[in-house]
Design a protein around this motif. Sequence first.
Motif, short mmCIF file in Angstrom:
data_model
loop_
_atom_site.label_atom_id
_atom_site.label_comp_id
_atom_site.label_asym_id
_atom_site.label_seq_id
_atom_site.Cartn_x
_atom_site.Cartn_y
_atom_site.Cartn_z
N PRO A 171 13.54 -37.38 -39.77
CA PRO A 171 13.43 -36.24 -38.84
C PRO A 171 11.99 -35.82 -38.58
CG PRO A 171 15.08 -35.83 -40.54
CD PRO A 171 14.32 -37.05 -40.96
N THR A 172 11.77 -35.21 -37.42
CA THR A 172 10.47 -34.63 -37.06
C THR A 172 10.62 -33.12 -36.99
OG1 THR A 172 11.01 -34.82 -34.71
CG2 THR A 172 9.81 -36.66 -35.70
N ARG A 173 9.50 -32.44 -36.83
CA ARG A 173 9.56 -30.99 -36.63
C ARG A 173 8.40 -30.55 -35.74
NH1 ARG A 173 5.82 -28.56 -40.07
NH2 ARG A 173 5.13 -29.88 -41.82
N LEU A 174 8.64 -29.53 -34.97
CA LEU A 174 7.62 -29.00 -34.08
C LEU A 174 6.68 -28.09 -34.87
CD1 LEU A 174 6.76 -28.77 -31.02
CD2 LEU A 174 7.99 -26.59 -31.03
N VAL A 175 5.37 -28.23 -34.62
CA VAL A 175 4.36 -27.36 -35.24
C VAL A 175 3.69 -26.56 -34.12
CG1 VAL A 175 2.31 -27.25 -36.70
CG2 VAL A 175 3.98 -29.09 -37.04
N PRO A 176 4.15 -25.34 -33.85
CA PRO A 176 3.56 -24.54 -32.76
C PRO A 176 2.17 -24.04 -33.13
CG PRO A 176 5.77 -23.76 -33.39
CD PRO A 176 5.29 -24.66 -34.48
N ARG A 177 1.23 -24.24 -32.22
CA ARG A 177 -0.11 -23.70 -32.40
C ARG A 177 -0.54 -23.05 -31.07
NH1 ARG A 177 -1.07 -28.87 -35.31
NH2 ARG A 177 -0.91 -28.42 -37.55
N ALA A 178 -1.84 -22.98 -30.82
CA ALA A 178 -2.35 -22.15 -29.71
C ALA A 178 -2.45 -22.87 -28.38
CB ALA A 178 -3.71 -21.58 -30.09
N SER A 179 -2.05 -24.15 -28.29
CA SER A 179 -2.24 -24.90 -27.04
C SER A 179 -1.06 -24.77 -26.08
CB SER A 179 -2.51 -26.38 -27.34
OG SER A 179 -1.35 -26.99 -27.90
N THR A 180 -0.04 -24.01 -26.45
CA THR A 180 1.12 -23.83 -25.57
C THR A 180 1.39 -22.34 -25.37
OG1 THR A 180 2.59 -24.09 -27.49
CG2 THR A 180 2.22 -26.03 -26.10
N ALA A 181 1.78 -22.00 -24.14
CA ALA A 181 2.06 -20.60 -23.78
C ALA A 181 2.87 -20.60 -22.50
CB ALA A 181 0.74 -19.83 -23.59
N PRO A 182 3.41 -19.43 -22.09
CA PRO A 182 4.11 -19.37 -20.80
C PRO A 182 3.19 -19.79 -19.66
CG PRO A 182 4.58 -17.42 -22.11
CD PRO A 182 3.49 -18.16 -22.83
N PRO A 183 3.77 -20.26 -18.55
CA PRO A 183 2.96 -20.69 -17.40
C PRO A 183 2.23 -19.53 -16.77
CG PRO A 183 5.26 -20.61 -16.78
CD PRO A 183 5.22 -20.37 -18.28
N PRO A 184 1.17 -19.82 -16.00
CA PRO A 184 0.43 -18.74 -15.34
C PRO A 184 1.30 -18.05 -14.30
CG PRO A 184 -0.32 -20.87 -14.55
CD PRO A 184 0.59 -21.14 -15.71
N ASP A 185 0.97 -16.81 -14.01
CA ASP A 185 1.67 -16.04 -13.00
C ASP A 185 1.46 -16.71 -11.63
OD1 ASP A 185 2.76 -14.20 -11.30
OD2 ASP A 185 1.46 -12.55 -11.90
N PRO A 186 2.55 -17.06 -10.93
CA PRO A 186 2.39 -17.73 -9.62
C PRO A 186 1.54 -16.93 -8.67
CG PRO A 186 4.67 -17.83 -10.36
CD PRO A 186 3.95 -16.92 -11.30
N ALA A 187 1.63 -15.59 -8.68
CA ALA A 187 0.84 -14.76 -7.79
C ALA A 187 -0.64 -14.91 -8.08
CB ALA A 187 1.27 -13.30 -7.91
N ARG A 188 -0.98 -14.94 -9.39
CA ARG A 188 -2.38 -15.10 -9.75
C ARG A 188 -2.90 -16.46 -9.36
NH1 ARG A 188 -5.63 -17.27 -13.17
NH2 ARG A 188 -3.96 -18.40 -14.23
N ARG A 189 -2.04 -17.50 -9.52
CA ARG A 189 -2.45 -18.86 -9.16
C ARG A 189 -2.71 -18.97 -7.67
NH1 ARG A 189 2.05 -22.71 -10.96
NH2 ARG A 189 0.65 -24.22 -9.98
N SER A 190 -1.87 -18.33 -6.85
CA SER A 190 -2.04 -18.43 -5.40
C SER A 190 -3.27 -17.70 -4.92
CB SER A 190 -0.81 -17.88 -4.69
OG SER A 190 -0.65 -16.49 -5.00
N ASN A 191 -3.73 -16.69 -5.69
CA ASN A 191 -4.91 -15.93 -5.30
C ASN A 191 -6.19 -16.49 -5.86
OD1 ASN A 191 -3.35 -14.09 -3.87
ND2 ASN A 191 -3.02 -12.78 -5.68
#
Length: 372
Positions: free
Chosen positions: A351-371
Motif C-alpha cells: 500500500p501507499t499513502r498520501l503525504v499532504p504538504r504545502a504544494s497543494t491548495a484549492p484552485p485560484p478564484d476564477p474572478a481573480r484569474r480573469s482580472n
Amino acid sequence: MDTAERTPANAPGPGTGAATAAGGARRTRGGARATASMADVARLAGVSSQTVSRVSNGYAGVTEETRRQVLAAMKELGYRPNSAARALKRGEFRTIGVITFTLSTTGNVRTLEAIATSAAREGYAVTLLPVAVPTQDEVRGAFSRLEELAVDAVIVIMEVHLLDAATVTLPPHVQVVVVDSDAGDHYTVVDTDQAGGTRTAVQHLLGLGHRTVWHLGGPEDSFAAQRRTDAWRAALTEAGRVPPPLVRGDWSADSGYRAGLELAARDECTAVFAANDQMALGLLRALHERGRRVPEDVSVIGFDDIPEASSFLPPLTTVHQDFAEVGRLCVQAVLSKMRQGGPERGTTLVPTRLVPRASTAPPPDPARRSNS
C-alpha cells in the motif's frame, strides 16, 4: 546459556593456557603456522563446535557474552569460516542475486537498498548484476553469470515492459521474484500499489476543487509509469472529468522542467500530478520562472516521497512508497520459494499513502484569474 555452549569445566579459556592447547593445531611439524579449525576456536573459547558454528553463521540462540568470547577466539587464531565448505554442507550459499536494468531511478536504488538490508537481517549477502540492455540475451547471460557466482535465488528489478513480451523469459529452474513488473501471474511479483497511490493523488486534487488534473507522466517503456498514467485517466473518467493531454518526461528533474514550461503556458492548468518527485522538482522550477505560484495558481503533487521532498520550495505533497516493505517482502518471498517451494505465482501489492504538504491548495478564484 544453552548446554551446547560449554565444554567441560577444565577446558581452557581465552587469555590462559588455551593458546597452548590450541597451539598444537596451529603449528605444523616445521613450526609454521597452520590454518585454525573450528575445533581450535571451540577449545580456545571454551565452548562447543556447535556454538562456534552458530556464531560464524549468525544464528540466534547464543548469549552475547558467549558470542564475544567466540569472536575473540576467532580473532586470536586468525580463523576464517570456510564459506564454500559451509555452502556444500548446507546446500546453499546464503547469497541472493539481484538483476537490475538501471540504477538511475530513485525507486530502483531505494528498492535495492531495502533488499540488501532485509537480506542482511536474514543472514544473506546480495550480489548485484546490472544489465545495460534489457533483452533476452542479456537476461539469459545475467542468470548464467549469477549461477557462476553461486547464488541461491534471484530478485529481478524489472521496471521496463519485458515480461509480457514473448522475447524475454526467465529460466524456469531458478527461484525468482520480480519487482515492479508487468509479469502478472507468470511469476512471483512484489510491487507498490501504483494505481491506488495515483487514485489518492487525483482524488486529493479534485477534492480541493480543481476541475481536472494534468499529468506529467514517466517514460513510455516503464511499467510503473504506465500504471500511473492508466490510473490517472481512470480516476478522472470515474469522476466525470475529461483527462487533459498527457505530458511526458523521463523521470529526471530536467524533463520535469521542460514539461513544466509547457504546462506553465496553459492558464487552464491549475493542478498537476507528476509521476515522480524528481520531475515534480523540475516542474516547480519552471512554474516559478514563468510566474505561476505554487500552490496559489497551480497545485503540484508527486510520487515516491523521496527524503528531500519536504525540503522542496514549497514542500511537496506526494505519494509515499514503502520501499523498505517492498524489499522485505521480496526477500521473504524468495526465501519462502527456496525453502518451501512457495509462494504461488501472482502479485503482492504494498500500500501507499498520501503525504499532504504545502504544494497543494484549492484552485485560484476564477474572478481573480480573469482580472489578472
